[in-house]
Design a protein around this motif. Structure first.
Motif, PDB file in Angstrom:
ATOM      1  N   SER A  56       0.835  -1.199   0.000  1.00  0.00           N
ATOM      2  CA  SER A  56       0.000   0.000   0.000  1.00  0.00           C
ATOM      3  C   SER A  56       0.868   1.248   0.000  1.00  0.00           C
ATOM      4  O   SER A  56       1.991   1.246   0.499  1.00  0.00           O
ATOM      5  CB  SER A  56      -0.924   0.018   1.216  1.00  0.00           C
ATOM      6  OG  SER A  56      -0.165   0.132   2.398  1.00  0.00           O
ATOM      7  N   GLU A  57       0.346   2.272  -0.610  1.00  0.00           N
ATOM      8  CA  GLU A  57       0.979   3.583  -0.563  1.00  0.00           C
ATOM      9  C   GLU A  57      -0.102   4.512  -0.048  1.00  0.00           C
ATOM     10  O   GLU A  57      -1.001   4.895  -0.780  1.00  0.00           O
ATOM     11  CB  GLU A  57       1.466   4.009  -1.940  1.00  0.00           C
ATOM     12  CG  GLU A  57       2.159   5.362  -1.891  1.00  0.00           C
ATOM     13  CD  GLU A  57       3.180   5.507  -2.988  1.00  0.00           C
ATOM     14  OE1 GLU A  57       3.132   6.516  -3.671  1.00  0.00           O
ATOM     15  OE2 GLU A  57       4.001   4.594  -3.148  1.00  0.00           O
ATOM     16  N   GLN A  87      -1.630  -1.180  -4.071  1.00  0.00           N
ATOM     17  CA  GLN A  87      -1.361  -0.946  -5.474  1.00  0.00           C
ATOM     18  C   GLN A  87      -1.199  -2.282  -6.192  1.00  0.00           C
ATOM     19  O   GLN A  87      -0.924  -3.305  -5.557  1.00  0.00           O
ATOM     20  CB  GLN A  87      -0.080  -0.121  -5.647  1.00  0.00           C
ATOM     21  CG  GLN A  87      -0.219   1.280  -5.100  1.00  0.00           C
ATOM     22  CD  GLN A  87       1.004   2.102  -5.436  1.00  0.00           C
ATOM     23  OE1 GLN A  87       1.178   2.540  -6.560  1.00  0.00           O
ATOM     24  NE2 GLN A  87       1.866   2.281  -4.441  1.00  0.00           N
ATOM     25  N   ARG A 118      -3.847   2.120  -8.273  1.00  0.00           N
ATOM     26  CA  ARG A 118      -4.357   1.977  -6.913  1.00  0.00           C
ATOM     27  C   ARG A 118      -5.597   1.088  -6.906  1.00  0.00           C
ATOM     28  O   ARG A 118      -6.343   1.058  -7.878  1.00  0.00           O
ATOM     29  CB  ARG A 118      -4.708   3.346  -6.329  1.00  0.00           C
ATOM     30  CG  ARG A 118      -3.516   4.255  -6.146  1.00  0.00           C
ATOM     31  CD  ARG A 118      -3.902   5.556  -5.455  1.00  0.00           C
ATOM     32  NE  ARG A 118      -5.183   6.124  -5.857  1.00  0.00           N
ATOM     33  CZ  ARG A 118      -5.375   6.904  -6.914  1.00  0.00           C
ATOM     34  NH1 ARG A 118      -4.376   7.233  -7.697  1.00  0.00           N
ATOM     35  NH2 ARG A 118      -6.576   7.376  -7.190  1.00  0.00           N
TER      36      ARG A 118
END
Length: 64
Positions: free
Chosen positions: A38-39, A44, A59
């Protein structure tokens, strides 16, 4: 404590619905190639277009 998991699996076909600066032609069916960390809030993914083979990093919220 519950750990959140990716919503989509490798090999699954998903619909990419981009917003913002993506060209309208980017929409369509893609296959999930890789699950990425995850960002921020969303995980993602690396996906590949069924139509033209183009790969994108997107995303989770852009997929359906």
């Amino acid at each position: 404590m519950t750990t959140q998991k990716h919503k989509f699996e490798i090999g699954e076909t998903v619909e990419f619905s981009p917003g913002g600066s993506y060209p309208p032609t980017a929409r369509g069916s893609y296959v999930v190639l890789r699950q990425l960390p995850s960002e921020g809030v969303d995980y993602q993914y690396r996906i590949k277009s069924v139509a033209d083979g183009q790969e994108r990093m997107v995303r989770e919220g852009q997929l359906g």
